[in-house]
Structure formats: structure tokens, C-alpha cells
Design a protein around this motif. Structure first.
Motif, PDB file in Angstrom:
ATOM      1  N   PRO A 153      -3.976   5.442   2.533  1.00  0.00           N
ATOM      2  CA  PRO A 153      -4.329   4.041   2.245  1.00  0.00           C
ATOM      3  C   PRO A 153      -3.987   3.102   3.408  1.00  0.00           C
ATOM      4  CG  PRO A 153      -3.335   5.033   0.309  1.00  0.00           C
ATOM      5  CD  PRO A 153      -3.176   6.029   1.427  1.00  0.00           C
ATOM      6  N   TYR A 195      -6.633   1.056   5.694  1.00  0.00           N
ATOM      7  CA  TYR A 195      -6.384  -0.377   5.889  1.00  0.00           C
ATOM      8  C   TYR A 195      -6.391  -0.723   7.380  1.00  0.00           C
ATOM      9  CZ  TYR A 195      -3.722  -4.727   6.196  1.00  0.00           C
ATOM     10  OH  TYR A 195      -3.298  -5.992   6.509  1.00  0.00           O
ATOM     11  N   LEU A 222       0.810  -1.221   0.000  1.00  0.00           N
ATOM     12  CA  LEU A 222       0.000   0.000   0.000  1.00  0.00           C
ATOM     13  C   LEU A 222       0.845   1.273   0.000  1.00  0.00           C
ATOM     14  CD1 LEU A 222      -2.821  -0.975   2.523  1.00  0.00           C
ATOM     15  CD2 LEU A 222      -3.037  -0.666   0.046  1.00  0.00           C
TER      16      LEU A 222
END
Length: 165
Positions: free
Chosen positions: A114, A118, A29
Motif C-alpha cells: 500500500p 501510494y 497505510l
């Protein structure tokens, strides 16, 4: 389970589960850690401390499973005894707390939305797994010993003083 098997199994599970969840996925990510450090003042040192401290907690928790519980955190090779020593006297789910802290630490290190998103998804998944699978399984396996432990040790926010049970 023999001590060597418990240590080997826990080591393997450490690489497979937390290694993927807190290592591989954030790495993917974050553009494979090609991202620059966060420009936000304080994020890099706080993120670094979170990652380092949580890694130490995670290793301690895995060690307790192998040495105190004589088993692994993997559902396919559970412990022979309920693990309630060390960090487990402060919080019931130190592995999940540590893994989430490592992920959040990386989100701070890279100022990565991100990775932060997550972390929220991982937290919801872990909480659901604990509630629907782990708690009922532990209650069935260890009975009143687990219920006493569950009533006295918080699941997610560590208590400052260790439970003396």
C-alpha cells in the motif's frame, strides 16, 4: 518577507505538507507503524538510510527557502529570490525527491505494497503539479533567471556535480 516570518512559515508548511504526505499518510497505510519490520534481507537498512538521508535533504531544502529565498515553499508565501544554492545546484525539485524517498523508504522498512502504490500515486501527482503549476509560475516570476536554471539543473534525478551558474 522578514527572516523570522520566512523561517516560521517554512516550518509550518513543513509540518502541513511533507508532514502529512510523507508522515501521516504512510503511517495510516502501515497500520500506524504497528507493522513488523520487513523480513526481506536488506530492506530495513536501505529503507532506514533512505528515510534518514531524505529527511536531511528535506530540512536543508526548507532552510534554503527561508534563508536564501526569504520566503516559504507554500504558494501563498513564495520566496523573494529564486533559490538555486545548496542542494538546488544538483536538482530542481529536492523537496519532492526527498518526500518520495521518505515514502519509498517506509515502503521498504515495512515491505508495504500500500505504501509503495501510494508512492507511485504521489510521484504522479507531484510531477503533474510541477509541470502544470510550478514551472509556469516560476518562469513568470523569475523569467530568464529561472529558464537558465531550468535548462542547466535536472528536475528529478540529481546531477553529481553542482551547477556553477
Amino acid at each position: 518577507m522578514r527572516r523570522f516570518s520566512a523561517i516560521a512559515g517554512s516550518g509550518f508548511f513543513l509540518i502541513v505538507a511533507p508532514g502529512v504526505v510523507a508522515g501521516l499518510v504512510p503511517w495510516l497505510l502501515s497500520d500506524r507503524w504497528g507493522s513488523p519490520w520487513s523480513p526481506v534481507p536488506g530492506f530495513v537498512p536501505v529503507g532506514g538510510v533512505l528515510v534518514a538521508a531524505a529527511t536531511a535533504v528535506l530540512l536543508h531544502a526548507f532552510g534554503r527557502f527561508a534563508l536564501e529565498g526569504m520566503g516559504t515553499p507554500a504558494p501563498v508565501a513564495p520566496t523573494e529570490r529564486l533559490v538555486v544554492g545548496g542542494i538546488y545546484r544538483h536538482v530542481r525539485n529536492p523537496m519532492y525527491v526527498a518526500v518520495l524517498s521518505i515514502i519509498i523508504g517506509q515502503a521498504l522498512l515495512f515491505s508495504s505494497w500500500p505504501i509503495a502504490i501510494y508512492a507511485v500515486i504521489a510521484a504522479a501527482t507531484m510531477a503533474t503539479f510541477v509541470k502544470l503549476y510550478e514551472e509556469p509560475t516560476l518562469a513568470g516570476r523569475y523569467g530568464s533567471e529561472y529558464e537558465t536554471y531550468r535548462r542547466n539543473v535536472p528536475g528529478w534525478l540529481p546531477r553529481l556535480t553542482p551547477w556553477q551558474g
